[in-house]
Motif scaffolding. Structure first.
Motif, PDB file in Angstrom:
ATOM      1  N   GLU A   9      12.738  -1.963   0.823  1.00 35.66           N
ATOM      2  CA  GLU A   9      12.082  -2.522  -0.369  1.00 35.66           C
ATOM      3  C   GLU A   9      10.803  -3.266   0.007  1.00 35.66           C
ATOM      4  OE1 GLU A   9      12.811  -2.370  -3.755  1.00 35.66           O
ATOM      5  OE2 GLU A   9      14.351  -0.885  -3.269  1.00 35.66           O
ATOM      6  N   GLN A  10      10.829  -3.895   1.173  1.00 42.35           N
ATOM      7  CA  GLN A  10       9.645  -4.674   1.594  1.00 42.35           C
ATOM      8  C   GLN A  10       8.725  -3.922   2.539  1.00 42.35           C
ATOM      9  OE1 GLN A  10      10.826  -8.497   3.125  1.00 42.35           O
ATOM     10  NE2 GLN A  10      11.027  -9.333   1.061  1.00 42.35           N
ATOM     11  N   ASN A  11       9.175  -2.784   3.044  1.00 42.82           N
ATOM     12  CA  ASN A  11       8.374  -2.076   4.038  1.00 42.82           C
ATOM     13  C   ASN A  11       8.206  -0.596   3.681  1.00 42.82           C
ATOM     14  OD1 ASN A  11       8.104  -4.264   6.184  1.00 42.82           O
ATOM     15  ND2 ASN A  11      10.325  -4.148   5.964  1.00 42.82           N
ATOM     16  N   HIS A  12       7.344  -0.327   2.741  1.00 42.52           N
ATOM     17  CA  HIS A  12       7.082   1.067   2.390  1.00 42.52           C
ATOM     18  C   HIS A  12       5.677   1.166   1.815  1.00 42.52           C
ATOM     19  CE1 HIS A  12       8.355  -0.610  -1.534  1.00 42.52           C
ATOM     20  NE2 HIS A  12       7.469   0.235  -1.994  1.00 42.52           N
ATOM     21  N   ASP A  13       5.157   2.397   1.747  1.00 39.22           N
ATOM     22  CA  ASP A  13       3.896   2.635   1.048  1.00 39.22           C
ATOM     23  C   ASP A  13       4.019   3.965   0.303  1.00 39.22           C
ATOM     24  OD1 ASP A  13       3.589   4.645   2.910  1.00 39.22           O
ATOM     25  OD2 ASP A  13       2.051   3.619   4.082  1.00 39.22           O
ATOM     26  N   GLN A  14       2.908   4.483  -0.173  1.00 38.57           N
ATOM     27  CA  GLN A  14       2.925   5.732  -0.944  1.00 38.57           C
ATOM     28  C   GLN A  14       3.578   6.883  -0.180  1.00 38.57           C
ATOM     29  OE1 GLN A  14       1.949   6.418  -4.106  1.00 38.57           O
ATOM     30  NE2 GLN A  14       1.780   4.210  -4.342  1.00 38.57           N
ATOM     31  N   LYS A  15       3.410   6.854   1.133  1.00 41.51           N
ATOM     32  CA  LYS A  15       3.864   8.000   1.924  1.00 41.51           C
ATOM     33  C   LYS A  15       5.323   7.911   2.340  1.00 41.51           C
ATOM     34  CE  LYS A  15      -0.714   8.918   3.832  1.00 41.51           C
ATOM     35  NZ  LYS A  15      -1.582   8.671   5.000  1.00 41.51           N
ATOM     36  N   GLY A  16       5.882   6.734   2.292  1.00 39.37           N
ATOM     37  CA  GLY A  16       7.279   6.604   2.690  1.00 39.37           C
ATOM     38  C   GLY A  16       7.597   5.250   3.307  1.00 39.37           C
ATOM     39  N   ILE A  17       8.576   5.283   4.198  1.00 43.54           N
ATOM     40  CA  ILE A  17       9.050   4.053   4.826  1.00 43.54           C
ATOM     41  C   ILE A  17       8.091   3.625   5.930  1.00 43.54           C
ATOM     42  CG2 ILE A  17      10.984   3.029   6.115  1.00 43.54           C
ATOM     43  CD1 ILE A  17      12.780   5.228   4.877  1.00 43.54           C
ATOM     44  N   VAL A  18       7.939   2.330   6.129  1.00 40.58           N
ATOM     45  CA  VAL A  18       7.141   1.794   7.236  1.00 40.58           C
ATOM     46  C   VAL A  18       8.047   0.833   7.998  1.00 40.58           C
ATOM     47  CG1 VAL A  18       5.022   0.599   7.889  1.00 40.58           C
ATOM     48  CG2 VAL A  18       5.087   1.916   5.769  1.00 40.58           C
ATOM     49  N   TRP A  19       8.794   1.340   8.952  1.00 41.69           N
ATOM     50  CA  TRP A  19       9.772   0.484   9.629  1.00 41.69           C
ATOM     51  C   TRP A  19       9.124  -0.562  10.512  1.00 41.69           C
ATOM     52  CZ3 TRP A  19      14.309   0.520   7.651  1.00 41.69           C
ATOM     53  CH2 TRP A  19      14.925   1.693   7.228  1.00 41.69           C
ATOM     54  N   PRO A  20       9.667  -1.799  10.487  1.00 40.63           N
ATOM     55  CA  PRO A  20       9.294  -2.769  11.522  1.00 40.63           C
ATOM     56  C   PRO A  20       9.806  -2.222  12.859  1.00 40.63           C
ATOM     57  CG  PRO A  20      10.563  -3.827   9.748  1.00 40.63           C
ATOM     58  CD  PRO A  20      10.628  -2.339   9.519  1.00 40.63           C
TER      59      PRO A  20
END
Length: 577
Positions: free
Chosen positions: A460-471
RNA sequence: CGGGGUAUAGCGCAGCCUGGUAGCGCAUCUGCUUUGGGAGCAGAGGGUCGUUGGUUCGAAUCCAGCUACCCCGACCA
């Protein structure tokens, strides 16, 4: 891992039954698959993330001095009878019988089991305090599972329980756990808040919740712009500005309001502010044994305010859980239905919220169909019996301490800590001998983290248009190597193979997209972004023409060319931390 | 638990109103072409239409029961 040998279960289309972004992305990126309502399979990619989160939780719990144990998920009814929760728990507790017709349940939590364990093993105050924890599957037969693993019936929880000889020790451990939780959520890179909370059905007094801030959150949390005040909206308190205190009092008048019932409609009709209307809500009472009764109670609120049902049901004599009276019953007892009710000449117990205490020249129902009273003031014929705080706090209320303004945000509850006191140790007779040789009942605390929920909360806190952005510290893989044109270029195939092997040697969690020519570059790029791997290397004949490979950072999208000779050095620097 | 909705190929859907041949997109398999942003062409495989019963010469379609799932409200990591 080579993708050609891996279950990369991505889907292009957004699943129809997913509502919130984390649920959509968890399906699309192939982290989980639904088995049945509230039950999920964790696929290889999702499980890696779950394990990474567990690892951080485990490390911090161990650091705090807690001891890891593992308790059965199946529990027998006898223990639950001892704590009296077998009946109390309701449908959420999944009960069943074994082959001997003995009653069992699936553990929704483990207070009973741990207390039983500790009472058998601990005998002296010298052994205390003790903290135990486990990371294990829980089952709660939720009325309405939703949002994927966010509110599943079967889920992974870290639950911990502490045992103490006195209040001071409990308080110390509670603070230590608070700090441990703070450290865990900090390490997970989450934007979170801790708030004072209602302890609910689990019992006890002091309690804090940890919420990840997200618009999709199911809870509302309140915090002050100044000072430390932060609370779940269920018990948050605040002050309202008094809006019409300087006005001269007028004489009341009965007016026809026809078929207008809602506060907004009446305010519109009479051309007055909603805040000058008194809202009268009728709820059921409760007898001394806690059974719901047909005695009705009126709750009075300012028109622009909302009832906090949790606060209301805690009041003496008010049915808990709160139950609104039906329109038929109200009409029968009062003579008019919902929509024209007011405190004037109302022969019921009347509980006023603080918001109506100082109202002047207000409008309220006349307790006659189609009629309201305007410019009413508190008097003998129009009075309340008691004042209480039954209002739901709103954005921009004044904080009671620190002089700040209250802000309301949505949160996902990912942790909850409680001071249980003696609720379970008393019921199960869990005692140790004190320094005087006398048996004393231990005090307990309990501390939960929704581990599987954290996966969703993080997305929920780590994503953008393209998908997930994992820490980086929870990503399933650190690096993805995308090879392009490997079937045409020996050099591409060799370099990606050797780089991949080297990464494995260095202990880097690496995923290599070695799928053949049937998988186009576009698919490889899109999927690498969807699954959110932090670092990406693209090895293609295009960049090799310049004797380089292309590196991209998932989060800020920044690209750079890395000379093949410097590649290993580059990776060591990038990923060794 | 109350209110609303859905169930047809692995996934997403159309067909149902007005009963008569099982359909589309994606995915899969084969071949050829393509190759830096979710490819093209040609061909192929895959469905007891959730389930039970009823109406009918005939039911995916009409009717009833059941089950599962989803959404909106009261509980919780």
């Amino acid at each position: 891992m080579r993708i050609s040998q891996y279950l990369l279960a991505t889907v292009k289309e957004t699943p129809a039954d997913a509502e919130i972004i984390s649920h959509k992305l968890m399906i699309r990126a192939g982290l989980v698959r639904k088995l049945a309502s509230g039950l999920y399979n964790w696929l290889p990619l999702g499980l890696k993330v779950l394990n990474n989160i567990e690892k951080i939780v485990r490390e911090e719990m161990n650091k705090s001095g807690a001891m890891e144990v593992l308790m059965p998920i199946v529990q027998h009814a006898e223990l639950w009878h001892e704590s009296d929760r077998w009946e109390q728990m309701g449908e959420e507790l999944l009960r069943f019988k074994d082959r001997h017709s003995r009653d069992f349940c699936l553990g929704p939590t483990h207070e009973e089991v741990i207390t039983d364990l500790v009472r058998g093993e601990y005998t002296s105050y010298k052994q205390l305090p003790a903290i135990f924890y486990q990371i294990q599957t829980k089952f709660r037969d939720e009325r309405r599972p939703r949002f994927g693993v966010m509110r599943a019936r079967e889920f992974i929880m870290k639950d911990a329980y502490s045992f103490h000889i006195n209040e001071e020790s409990l308080q110390n451990t509670y603070e230590q756990m608070y700090q441990t939780y703070y450290n865990i959520f900090q390490r997970l890179g989450l934007n979170f808040r801790s708030v004072v909370a209602d302890s609910g059905s689990i019992g006890g007094n002091t309690s804090h919740e940890f919420h990840v801030l997200a618009d999709s959150g199911e809870d509302e949390i309140v915090f002050s712009t100044k000072g430390d005040y932060a609370a779940n909206i269920e018990l948050a308190v605040g002050n309202l500005a008094i809006k019409n205190s300087s006005e001269a009092r007028k004489d009341s008048e009965i007016v026809n309001t026809g078929s207008e019932h809602s506060v907004e409609a009446v305010a519109g009709l009479l051309n007055i502010g909603v805040y000058k209307i008194i809202k009268t809500l009728i709820v059921h009472g409760e007898d001394e044994e806690g059974n719901i009764s047909d005695e009705l109670i009126a709750l009075l609120l300012r028109g622009d305010q909302e009832l906090n049902e949790i606060k209301a049901q805690k009041l003496q004599g008010v049915a808990s859980p709160l139950k609104f009276a039906s329109d038929e019953l109200i009409t029968k007892k009062i003579g008019c239905g919902v929509g024209c009710l007011g405190p004037s000449n109302l022969k019921l117990r009347k509980i006023a919220d603080h918001s109506v205490e100082n109202l002047f020249n207000f409008t309220c129902g006349a307790n006659q169909p189609g009629k309201h009273i305007t410019n009413m003031n508190w008097s003998e014929g129009c009075a309340y019996d008691e004042v209480a705080d039954i209002r739901k706090v709103q954005e921009n209320d004044y904080s009671l301490d620190g002089g700040g303004i209250l802000s309301v945000k949505r949160g996902i509850e990912v942790g909850h800590i409680f001071q249980l006191g003696k609720k379970y140790s008393d019921a199960l007779n869990a005692t140790v001998l004190d320094s005087g040789g006398k048996a004393v009942t231990m005090l307990m605390g309990c501390y939960g983290i929704g581990v599987s929920r954290l996966v969703a909360a993080s997305i929920e806190q780590n994503h953008d248009q393209k998908g997930i952005v994992w820490p980086e510290n929870i990503a399933p893989f650190q690096l993805i190597i995308v090879q392009i044109d490997a079937h045409k270029s020996r050099q591409v195939a060799d370099l990606s193979d050797s780089t991949y092997e080297k990464c494995i040697e260095m202990g880097i969690e690496v995923l290599m997209d070695d799928r053949d020519k049937k998988t186009s570059p576009g698919v490889k790029f899109a999927e690498s972004e969807l699954i959110g791997i932090p670092h990406r290397l693209v090895i293609s004949s295009r960049s090799l023409a310049e004797d380089a490979v292309e590196y991209t950072h998932r989060q800020h999208g920044e690209k750079q060319k890395v000379k093949t000779n410097d590649l290993i050095q580059f990776l060591v620097k990038l990923l060794s931390s």
